[in-house]
Design an enzyme around this catalytic site. Structure first.
Site, mmCIF file in Angstrom:
data_model
loop_
_atom_site.group_PDB
_atom_site.id
_atom_site.type_symbol
_atom_site.label_atom_id
_atom_site.label_comp_id
_atom_site.label_asym_id
_atom_site.label_seq_id
_atom_site.Cartn_x
_atom_site.Cartn_y
_atom_site.Cartn_z
ATOM 1 N N TYR A 55 0.816 -1.219 0.000
ATOM 2 C CA TYR A 55 0.000 0.000 0.000
ATOM 3 C C TYR A 55 0.853 1.274 0.000
ATOM 4 O O TYR A 55 0.325 2.367 -0.222
ATOM 5 C CB TYR A 55 -0.950 0.038 1.213
ATOM 6 C CG TYR A 55 -1.839 -1.169 1.368
ATOM 7 C CD1 TYR A 55 -2.006 -2.100 0.329
ATOM 8 C CD2 TYR A 55 -2.519 -1.403 2.561
ATOM 9 C CE1 TYR A 55 -2.814 -3.210 0.492
ATOM 10 C CE2 TYR A 55 -3.331 -2.515 2.721
ATOM 11 C CZ TYR A 55 -3.467 -3.420 1.686
ATOM 12 O OH TYR A 55 -4.264 -4.523 1.857
ATOM 13 N N LYS A 270 -12.935 -0.347 5.420
ATOM 14 C CA LYS A 270 -12.032 0.619 4.800
ATOM 15 C C LYS A 270 -12.816 1.870 4.412
ATOM 16 O O LYS A 270 -13.739 1.796 3.616
ATOM 17 C CB LYS A 270 -11.381 -0.041 3.576
ATOM 18 C CG LYS A 270 -10.969 0.872 2.448
ATOM 19 C CD LYS A 270 -9.765 1.695 2.789
ATOM 20 C CE LYS A 270 -9.531 2.776 1.757
ATOM 21 N NZ LYS A 270 -10.511 3.860 1.754
#
EC number: 1.1.1.188
Length: 323
Positions: A55, A270
């Site tokens: 990420y 998320k």
């Protein structure tokens, strides 16, 4: 599940909070957003934060965690932090350096959970997604049992408290579980899981081996990233989900999260939107009836948003198996 602390016990004795804060965002989202969102998530009560080397935001996420420790909101031991070993570092000798790199980015002494991001090994090097001239992924060949042994050593060295896997099918899990000289079982398997792909068989398999299922993409996938199959229906617009949400005066997203919690699945939520981050904490404020659960079970259609099609053809591509 221990409802008081809302945690689940791993097979190694450690505990994981059932609701986690996911930090993945497409590349075009500024990394500073991960910093602000993670800080806010901790402020409103999240104690489980999920990230990964892939990420490219561990510096920001680590900064957020450290700032909330510094200002007295939490202690380090209150936070459960997960990082992941990316596919270009599955060769055993690359495992510890990869974890050390994450720790360096985070500026933390240890992670709570370190997991193999995917069983599909890619060519080692500084490219996350190595491709040849024709644009095809360059695969690597690795025995996942050897990768696992390297993770066991990281646990013994105190760099991570627990070790697990992600995107493994039951045969790949069996391979690790049946490995001669296995020292530690995987504590979890983090997979895509939502009402359209409820993973009931994999969940049953994992439960029978005392492995926790962790759900990503629990709200489907709205992200148009290179990993997402965008022809799929939008989960949160499902009429059954919406009707149950209306009945409980909750959002369809909360119903989808609550569904997982009641099945004993650890669920990642998320969002970098403050209103939604706060809202996701309300998953503990209501309960679905057995009829609700049955109706949501009935939505399963084996729809996979993250089908990682570029990995097809790799001997360890996980999604050719039924579960």
């Amino acid at each position: 599940m221990d409802p008081k602390s809302q945690r689940v016990k791993f097979n190694d004795g450690h505990f994981i909070p059932v609701l986690g804060f996911g930090t993945y965002a497409p590349e075009e989202v500024p990394k500073s957003e991960a910093l602000e969102a993670t800080k806010f998530a901790i402020e409103v009560g999240f104690r489980h934060v999920d990230s990964a080397h892939l990420y490219q935001n561990e510096e920001q996420v680590g900064q957020a965690i450290r700032s909330k420790i510094a200002d007295g909101t939490v202690k380090r031991e209150d936070i459960f932090y997960t990082s992941k070993l990316w596919c270009n570092s599955l060769q055993p000798e690359l495992v510890r350096p990869a974890l050390e790199k994450s720790l360096q980015n985070l500026q933390l002494d240890y992670v709570d959970l370190y997991i193999i991001h995917s069983p599909v090994s890619l060519k080692p090097g500084n490219k996350f997604v190595p491709k040849d001239e024709s644009g095809k992924l360059i695969f690597d060949s690795v025995d996942l049992c050897h990768t696992w042994e390297a993770l066991e050593k990281c646990k013994d060295a105190g760099l991570t408290k627990s070790i697990g896997v992600s995107n493994f099918n039951h045969k790949q899990l069996e391979k690790i579980l049946n490995k001669p000289g296995l020292k530690y079982k995987p504590v979890c398997n983090q997979v895509e899981c939502h009402p359209y792909l409820n993973q009931s068989k994999l969940l049953e398999f994992c439960k029978s081996h005392d492995i926790v299922l962790v759900a990503y993409a629990a709200l489907g996938a709205q992200l148009l990233s290179e990993w997402v199959n965008s022809n799929n229906p939008v989960l949160l617009e499902d009429p059954v989900l919406c009707a149950i949400a209306k009945k409980h005066k909750q959002t369809p997203a909360l119903v989808a999260l609550r569904y997982q919690v009641q099945r004993g699945v650890v669920v990642l939520a998320k969002s970098f939107n403050k209103k939604r981050i706060k809202e996701n904490m309300q998953v503990f404020d209501f309960e679905l009836t057995p009829e609700d659960m049955k109706a949501i079970d009935g939505l399963n259609r084996n729809t996979r948003y993250y089908d990682f099609q570029q990995g097809i053809g790799h001997p360890e591509y996980p999604f050719s198996e039924e579960y």
